[in-house]
Design a protein around this motif. Structure first.
Motif, PDB file in Angstrom:
ATOM      1  N   GLY A 441      -5.995   8.139  -9.208  1.00  0.00           N
ATOM      2  CA  GLY A 441      -6.790   7.072  -9.818  1.00  0.00           C
ATOM      3  C   GLY A 441      -6.463   5.649  -9.415  1.00  0.00           C
ATOM      4  O   GLY A 441      -6.913   4.711 -10.076  1.00  0.00           O
ATOM      5  N   GLN A 442      -5.657   5.444  -8.376  1.00  0.00           N
ATOM      6  CA  GLN A 442      -5.388   4.094  -7.896  1.00  0.00           C
ATOM      7  C   GLN A 442      -5.731   4.005  -6.413  1.00  0.00           C
ATOM      8  O   GLN A 442      -5.845   5.012  -5.722  1.00  0.00           O
ATOM      9  N   LEU A 443      -5.903   2.783  -5.927  1.00  0.00           N
ATOM     10  CA  LEU A 443      -6.199   2.562  -4.517  1.00  0.00           C
ATOM     11  C   LEU A 443      -5.056   3.115  -3.677  1.00  0.00           C
ATOM     12  O   LEU A 443      -3.883   2.838  -3.936  1.00  0.00           O
ATOM     13  N   ASN A 444      -5.410   3.915  -2.655  1.00  0.00           N
ATOM     14  CA  ASN A 444      -4.396   4.556  -1.813  1.00  0.00           C
ATOM     15  C   ASN A 444      -4.257   3.775  -0.507  1.00  0.00           C
ATOM     16  O   ASN A 444      -4.973   4.006   0.468  1.00  0.00           O
ATOM     17  N   TRP A 445      -3.322   2.829  -0.482  1.00  0.00           N
ATOM     18  CA  TRP A 445      -3.120   1.997   0.710  1.00  0.00           C
ATOM     19  C   TRP A 445      -2.658   2.829   1.903  1.00  0.00           C
ATOM     20  O   TRP A 445      -3.060   2.569   3.040  1.00  0.00           O
ATOM     21  N   GLU A 446      -1.844   3.840   1.648  1.00  0.00           N
ATOM     22  CA  GLU A 446      -1.311   4.655   2.750  1.00  0.00           C
ATOM     23  C   GLU A 446      -2.440   5.359   3.502  1.00  0.00           C
ATOM     24  O   GLU A 446      -2.437   5.437   4.738  1.00  0.00           O
ATOM     25  N   GLN A 447      -3.434   5.855   2.766  1.00  0.00           N
ATOM     26  CA  GLN A 447      -4.563   6.513   3.420  1.00  0.00           C
ATOM     27  C   GLN A 447      -5.340   5.559   4.312  1.00  0.00           C
ATOM     28  O   GLN A 447      -5.830   5.941   5.375  1.00  0.00           O
ATOM     29  N   LEU A 448      -5.474   4.315   3.897  1.00  0.00           N
ATOM     30  CA  LEU A 448      -6.195   3.335   4.701  1.00  0.00           C
ATOM     31  C   LEU A 448      -5.479   3.082   6.028  1.00  0.00           C
ATOM     32  O   LEU A 448      -6.110   3.029   7.093  1.00  0.00           O
ATOM     33  N   TYR A 449      -4.164   2.914   5.967  1.00  0.00           N
ATOM     34  CA  TYR A 449      -3.384   2.710   7.191  1.00  0.00           C
ATOM     35  C   TYR A 449      -3.457   3.948   8.086  1.00  0.00           C
ATOM     36  O   TYR A 449      -3.632   3.835   9.305  1.00  0.00           O
ATOM     37  N   ASN A 450      -3.327   5.115   7.479  1.00  0.00           N
ATOM     38  CA  ASN A 450      -3.360   6.355   8.269  1.00  0.00           C
ATOM     39  C   ASN A 450      -4.716   6.552   8.951  1.00  0.00           C
ATOM     40  O   ASN A 450      -4.781   7.015  10.098  1.00  0.00           O
ATOM     41  N   ALA A 451      -5.800   6.216   8.253  1.00  0.00           N
ATOM     42  CA  ALA A 451      -7.125   6.371   8.838  1.00  0.00           C
ATOM     43  C   ALA A 451      -7.291   5.470  10.057  1.00  0.00           C
ATOM     44  O   ALA A 451      -7.850   5.873  11.089  1.00  0.00           O
ATOM     45  N   ASN A 452      -6.800   4.242   9.961  1.00  0.00           N
ATOM     46  CA  ASN A 452      -6.886   3.331  11.105  1.00  0.00           C
ATOM     47  C   ASN A 452      -6.058   3.821  12.281  1.00  0.00           C
ATOM     48  O   ASN A 452      -6.488   3.772  13.444  1.00  0.00           O
ATOM     49  N   ASN A 453      -4.856   4.322  11.983  1.00  0.00           N
ATOM     50  CA  ASN A 453      -3.985   4.812  13.060  1.00  0.00           C
ATOM     51  C   ASN A 453      -4.572   6.048  13.734  1.00  0.00           C
ATOM     52  O   ASN A 453      -4.534   6.185  14.960  1.00  0.00           O
ATOM     53  N   ALA A 454      -5.155   6.941  12.930  1.00  0.00           N
ATOM     54  CA  ALA A 454      -5.701   8.180  13.493  1.00  0.00           C
ATOM     55  C   ALA A 454      -6.952   7.904  14.324  1.00  0.00           C
ATOM     56  O   ALA A 454      -7.172   8.543  15.367  1.00  0.00           O
ATOM     57  N   ALA A 455      -7.760   6.937  13.902  1.00  0.00           N
ATOM     58  CA  ALA A 455      -9.011   6.654  14.613  1.00  0.00           C
ATOM     59  C   ALA A 455      -8.767   5.889  15.906  1.00  0.00           C
ATOM     60  O   ALA A 455      -9.561   5.977  16.843  1.00  0.00           O
ATOM     61  N   GLY A 456      -7.705   5.111  15.941  1.00  0.00           N
ATOM     62  CA  GLY A 456      -7.457   4.288  17.114  1.00  0.00           C
ATOM     63  C   GLY A 456      -8.216   2.978  17.101  1.00  0.00           C
ATOM     64  O   GLY A 456      -8.171   2.218  18.068  1.00  0.00           O
ATOM     65  N   TYR A 457      -8.923   2.700  16.044  1.00  0.00           N
ATOM     66  CA  TYR A 457      -9.602   1.423  15.867  1.00  0.00           C
ATOM     67  C   TYR A 457      -9.627   1.132  14.365  1.00  0.00           C
ATOM     68  O   TYR A 457      -9.300   1.989  13.536  1.00  0.00           O
ATOM     69  N   THR A 458     -10.012  -0.089  14.015  1.00  0.00           N
ATOM     70  CA  THR A 458      -9.938  -0.513  12.618  1.00  0.00           C
ATOM     71  C   THR A 458     -11.176  -0.069  11.849  1.00  0.00           C
ATOM     72  O   THR A 458     -12.287  -0.540  12.120  1.00  0.00           O
ATOM     73  N   ILE A 459     -10.965   0.860  10.910  1.00  0.00           N
ATOM     74  CA  ILE A 459     -12.038   1.281   9.996  1.00  0.00           C
ATOM     75  C   ILE A 459     -11.966   0.464   8.709  1.00  0.00           C
ATOM     76  O   ILE A 459     -12.969  -0.046   8.231  1.00  0.00           O
TER      77      ILE A 459
END
Length: 880
Positions: A441-459
Motif C-alpha cells: 500500500g505504499q509507493l514502491n521506489w525500488e520497483q521504479l529504479y528496477n524498471a528503468n534499469n531493466a528497460a535500459g531507458y527512463t520509464i
C-alpha cells in the motif's frame, strides 16, 4: 466624479457649520518599550464619541458637543489590558493627556494558535479554492471574525462564502495577491509572526487608506523598522499538525539617536513527519528591515524577507482507502533505502525586496512611494510514468514503453475494481487486492529504479511543475486631512509580472535521459503519430536531462495600472465615505514550444487581452447613542478575470476563453452594533452578487458523448463561463465580560451561497481537434461548495490577574455540500456515447443522481491555556 465632488463640497459645508472649540487628545505607548500603539479604540463612556489611534499612537476627540465634567475614557487594544481613565472636560478647552501607558499581556501567543501554521490545503492546493483565512483576519478584534479566524477556519469555513481572492493583503502598501490566482500566498512570508503584528484591517469594503479593497476585506501589514519596539523576543513551539517544532527569534533596535532603526527576525519550522504519514516539513524564515529618518519630512525604509519552505503533500483518499488504511494514510510516499521519500513535494522560494519612501509634505498631507521586487520559484513534484523509446517497427517509427500508474490507490489496484459488475463480482481477486493493499500500500521506489534499469531507458522519472515568477510593483499613496472632519486618500499603482511556466525532471531514478514525447498521443488521417506526440516540433524526439524544460514551456505576462480615490467624512453622530476606482489590466501568453497537437496556435505570442475596469462604493455609520450604532455599505465594481482563467489550455496553446469578460460585483450589507461597559455585539446582514465569472477545471473525463471517434474518454479542460453567484446571510457575534476575569462569547453564521443562473460549458483537449460545446449547464439553485454555510460557537475565557488564562469553545457546523460536476448537468448526461438521447431514460433515477450531496452536521472543540511571568523587566510566557 461629479457625485464624489458633490459629497466633498457637502462635507466642507458641514464642517463650516460646526465650531471646533473643545478637544481631547493624547498619545498611546507601550508601558514597557514606549512603542507607539496604533489601532486602539477609545470611547467616552455614555456618549457617542469614539476615536481610533493613528499609526503614531495619537488620538483626537473634537466637537462643541463633547460632554462636560467628569467622564471616563475607555481604551481597548488587542494584547493590552483595558484602560479606563477618569478625565475632566471643560468648555472651550483643549486638553492634552500626553503619553498614556498601556500594559501589555501575552495573549498574542494564544492567538497564534489560529495562525501557527498554514493549513495543508493552503500550501497544497493549486486550484486556490480552499484556504485558511486566519492570516487575513488576525488583525481584527471583531467577535465574529475572531471566531471565524481561529475556530471556524479549521474546517474550511469562509466568511460570507468568499474565496481569499476577494480579500486584499498588502505589505507596506504593496498588494501581495498573486495575479495568476488572485490569492495572497501566505507561505511567502510564513514563519515571520513576530514582525507581522502591526496590521491595519478594514472589514469588507469599508474604507482603507491603501486600497479600494475587496469583498473579504483589506489587510495592510506594516513592516517599517521604526515601528518595531526596542527589544528582543524568542520562542519555541511544538506541534503535531503541520510541523513538529518551531524556533523563532526577533530583535528591534527602536529609533536610534542618529536616525537609524533596524529590525531582524528568523524562524525555523521542521518535521520529518507530522500527523499524516510521510508529510515532511522544512521551512525557514529570514527578515530584515532598515530605516533612515533624514528629517521631519523624509524617511527611507528597506524591507527584505525570504521564507523558503518545502513540504510533503498528503493524498486525497476515498472512503474505501480510508476504511482499509486509516486516518493517517498517505499514498504519496514509500521507503527508499530505509528512509521515507514523498513523491509529491511542494517547494516555494520567493524572496521579496521593498523600498519605501515616506514624505510628510505638511502637517496635513503625506505621501508614501513604494517599490517592491519579487522573484523565485514555486514547484510541485510528481511521478511521470510515460517514459518511452523510439523504435523502428515494420519500417515505421513508433514509441514503445511507458509504465503503469505507480499510485498505490490507482482504482485498478483496489478491491472495488473487481466488484464493479454487480452480476459478476470477482471475490477472489478483490480479496487478494485487499490483502496486498493492506500489507504493502505504499509507493514502491525500488520497483521504479528496477524498471528503468531493466528497460535500459527512463520509464519513470520524478518530474516537477514549475512557476518561476518575476514581479515588480510601484505605487504612490497620498493621504490628506482637509480639516478635522474630512480626510482624502488616493493611490496610483503599477504592477508587472513575467511568469515562466514549465515542467522539468528533478530525478531520473536511475535513468540517464528522458524522451520528450507524449506517450498517450494518437495519430489520425491529418497528422501522424510522430508529429502529434511532440512537445516541441522545433526539436522533435528530444532527449532531456535533469532541470531542462520538457512537456510544456511558456511565459505569461501581465501588467496592471490601478487608481483609487476616497473621501471620509467624520462627524459626531454620522460618519460616511465614498470611494472610486479604475484600472487597466493586460494579459498575454508566449509559447516557447510548438506543440504537436496545436502546431498553428502554440508557438509565439497570443493576442493581448485587455480589461478596463471601474467601480464605486459608499457607506455610512450612524451613532444613535453611545450603545447603539448602525452601519451600511454598498458597492458596484468590475473585476478582471484571473490570469489562470483567461487561457483555456495555457500549457499547450494560445487559445483564449470564449466570451471572456470582467466580473461584475454588487454588494450591500447592514450592521447593528451594541456596546456597553460589559457587552459587545454585532449583527450583520449581507447580499452579494457576482456575475460573468469564469472557471476552468482540468480532469480525466469518462463517458463523453458526441466526440465523433471510437472513444468516450479524454483528459479535458472544462471551461464554464458566464457564471452568476449569489451570497446572502446573517452574521452574529457577542461577548460579555461577566467579571474582570471571566468572559462569555458566542458567534453564528447563517449563509446561503448558490449558483444564480445556468452558465455555458465547453471542453477542449489535445485528444480531439475541435471544441466540444455541451451548451447550458443547469446549475441554478445548486449550492456552492465553500465549506459549511452555517456555523455557531459558544465559549468562555478566564484571565487571572496573575497572568494566566484558560479558554475553550464548542463549535457547530452544518449545511456543508459536496461540489457538483457541471458536466453532468449538461446534455452529456442525457445522451448516449453516439450523441443520441439515452433510451429508457428514467427521470426518478436521474433526479437521484443529480441531487447534491449534503454532509452530516459536525462539531469541533478547541481549548487553550497559558501563563506568563514578568521577570526583571522581561516577559516569559507559556501556552498550549
Amino acid at each position: 466624479m461629479k457625485f464624489f465632488f458633490f459629497l466633498l463640497i457637502l462635507g466642507l459645508r458641514f464642517s463650516a457649520s460646526f465650531a471646533q472649540e473643545i478637544s481631547l487628545r493624547g498619545k498611546l505607548v507601550d508601558a514597557q518599550t514606549y512603542k507607539e500603539l496604533p489601532g486602539a479604540k477609545l470611547l467616552i463612556e455614555g456618549s457617542v464619541f469614539e476615536a481610533i489611534s493613528d499609526e503614531n499612537g495619537d488620538f483626537l476627540f473634537t466637537s462643541e458637543e463633547l460632554p462636560f465634567g467628569e467622564q471616563v475614557l475607555k481604551i481597548t487594544l488587542s494584547d493590552y489590558k483595558e484602560l479606563r481613565l477618569p478625565v475632566v472636560i471643560e468648555a472651550e478647552t483643549n486638553k492634552d493627556l500626553g503619553l498614556m501607558l498601556m500594559q501589555p499581556i501575552l495573549t498574542d501567543y494564544a492567538n497564534q494558535i489560529g495562525t501557527i501554521s498554514l493549513s495543508d490545503a493552503e500550501l497544497d492546493e493549486d486550484e486556490a479554492h480552499i484556504d485558511n483565512l486566519s492570516g487575513l483576519l488576525q488583525a481584527s478584534r471583531d467577535v465574529f471574525l475572531n471566531a471565524a479566524a481561529f475556530d471556524f477556519s479549521q474546517t474550511f469555513f469562509r466568511p460570507r462564502g468568499l474565496d481569499s481572492e476577494h480579500g486584499k493583503v498588502l505589505i507596506n502598501g504593496v498588494e501581495m495577491n498573486k495575479i495568476y490566482t488572485g490569492r495572497p500566498q501566505w507561505s511567502t512570508w510564513g514563519g515571520l509572526n513576530d514582525v507581522q503584528r502591526n496590521q491595519v484591517f478594514s472589514m469588507g469594503l469599508s474604507p482603507s487608506q491603501v486600497s479600494f479593497g475587496g469583498l473579504a476585506g483589506t489587510t495592510n501589514i506594516i513592516m517599517r523598522a521604526s515601528k518595531y519596539a526596542k527589544g528582543g523576543k524568542a520562542s519555541i513551539a511544538a506541534a503535531n499538525r503541520s510541523y513538529n517544532g518551531r524556533l523563532m527569534a526577533t530583535y528591534g533596535s527602536g529609533e536610534l539617536k542618529n536616525g537609524w532603526a533596524y529590525a531582524i527576525s528568523g524562524s525555523r519550522r521542521f518535521a520529518k513527519e507530522v500527523y499524516v504519514d510521510g508529510t515532511l516539513y522544512d521551512a525557514n524564515g529570514f527578515f530584515i528591515s532598515v530605516e533612515k529618518t533624514f528629517n521631519e519630512k523624509h524617511s527611507l525604509n528597506f524591507t527584505g524577507f525570504y521564507t523558503p519552505n518545502i513540504r510533503g503533500k498528503s493524498s486525497p483518499n476515498t472512503a474505501e482507502v480510508f476504511e482499509l488504511k486509516g486516518r493517517k494514510y498517505n499514498a504519496y510516499w514509500g521507503y527508499q533505502d530505509g528512509e521515507m521519500r514523498n513523491s509529491r513535494i511542494r517547494e516555494i522560494k520567493e524572496p521579496i525586496l521593498m523600498l519605501n519612501h515616506f514624505w510628510k509634505l505638511s502637517e496635513k498631507v503625506s505621501i508614501s512611494n513604494n517599490f517592491a521586487f519579487q522573484f523565485g520559484k514555486t514547484g510541485n513534484s510528481r511521478i511521470d510514468f510515460g517514459g518511452t523509446r523510439l523504435a523502428e517497427i515494420n519500417d515505421q517509427s513508433s514509441y514503445v514503453g511507458g509504465g503503469t500508474n505507480p499510485d498505490p490507490t490507482y482504482y485498478q489496484k483496489l478491491p472495488s475494481y473487481y466488484l464493479r459488475f454487480a452480476d459478476n463480482p470477482n471475490y477472489e481477486a478483490a480479496y487478494l487486492a485487499q490483502q496486498d493493499f493492506k500489507e504493502n500500500g505504499q509507493l514502491n521506489w525500488e520497483q521504479l529504479y528496477n524498471a528503468n534499469n531493466a528497460a535500459g531507458y527512463t520509464i519513470y522519472a520524478l518530474a516537477e511543475d514549475r512557476n518561476d515568477d518575476l514581479k515588480f510593483d510601484i505605487n504612490s499613496i497620498v493621504s490628506a486631512k482637509i480639516n478635522d472632519n474630512i480626510d482624502l486618500d488616493g493611490k496610483l499603482a503599477f504592477s508587472y509580472l513575467d511568469s515562466h511556466n514549465f515542467a522539468s525532471i528533478k530525478a531520473m531514478l536511475g535513468g540517464e535521459t528522458f524522451l520528450d514525447v507524449d506517450f498517450f498521443a494518437e495519430g489520425d488521417e491529418e497528422t501522424s503519430l510522430e508529429e502529434r506526440a511532440q512537445s516541441d516540433l522545433q526539436n522533435p524526439n528530444r532527449s532531456v536531462s535533469e532541470d531542462q524544460p520538457y512537456k510544456y514551456n511558456f511565459r505569461l505576462y501581465a501588467n496592471t495600472v490601478k487608481a483609487f480615490g476616497q473621501a471620509n467624512f467624520d462627524y459626531d453622530r454620522l460618519d460616511f465615505y465614498v470611494g472610486l476606482t479604475t484600472s487597466q489590466t493586460a494579459y498575454q501568453r508566449e509559447g516557447l514550444f510548438q506543440n504537436g497537437n496545436f502546431p498553428d496556435n502554440s508557438l509565439g505570442k497570443s493576442e493581448q487581452l485587455n480589461f478596463p475596469d471601474f467601480g464605486g462604493k459608499i457607506g455610512a455609520n450612524y451613532k444613535l447613542t453611545a450603545k447603539h450604532l448602525f452601519a451600511v455599505n454598498a458597492a458596484w465594481f468590475t473585476k478582471p478575470p484571473n490570469l489562470r482563467n483567461s487561457f483555456s489550455n495555457s500549457r499547450q496553446n494560445n487559445e483564449v476563453v470564449i466570451g471572456l469578460t470582467s466580473e461584475q460585483i454588487q454588494n450591500v450589507d447592514f450592521s447593528y452594533r451594541y456596546r456597553s461597559t460589559n457587552i459587545k455585539a454585532r449583527l450583520s446582514a449581507y447580499y452579494t452578487q457576482i456575475k460573468d465569472a469564469t472557471e476552468i477545471s482540468f480532469y480525466y473525463a469518462d463517458g463523453l458523448s458526441g466526440l465523433g471517434r471510437n472513444s468516450t474518454t479524454a483528459f479535458v479542460q472544462e471551461v464554464l463561463s458566464g457564471i452568476d453567484k449569489q451570497h446572502l446571510g446573517l452574521e452574529m457575534g457577542i461577548e460579555a465580560q461577566l467579571t474582570s476575569a471571566i468572559k462569555l462569547k458566542a458567534a453564528a453564521a447563517m449563509g446561503q451561497f448558490t449558483y444564480n443562473n445556468n452558465p455555458e460549458l465547453y471542453l477542449t483537449s489535445d485528444d480531439f481537434n475541435d471544441i466540444v460545446d455541451y451548451g447550458t449547464s443547469y446549475l441554478k439553485n445548486y449550492r456552492i461548495a465553500r465549506g459549511p454555510q452555517r456555523a455557531a460557537q459558544i465559549g468562555f475565557e478566564y484571565r487571572d490577574p496573575d497572568y494566566w488564562w484558560f479558554g475553550t469553545t464548542v463549535n457547530f457546523f452544518s449545511q456543508a455540500f459536496l461540489d457538483i460536476s457541471p458536466l453532468t448537468r449538461t446534455s452529456n448526461f442525457l445522451n448516449d456515447t453516439d450523441g443520441l438521447p439515452i433510451l429508457n431514460y428514467e427521470e426518478n433515477i436521474a433526479a437521484n443522481l443529480l441531487k447534491q450531496e449534503q454532509f452530516s452536521d459536525y462539531m469541533l472543540v478547541n481549548a487553550i491555556g497559558g501563563k506568563s511571568w514578568l521577570v526583571k523587566g522581561k516577559f516569559i510566557g507559556f501556552f498550549c
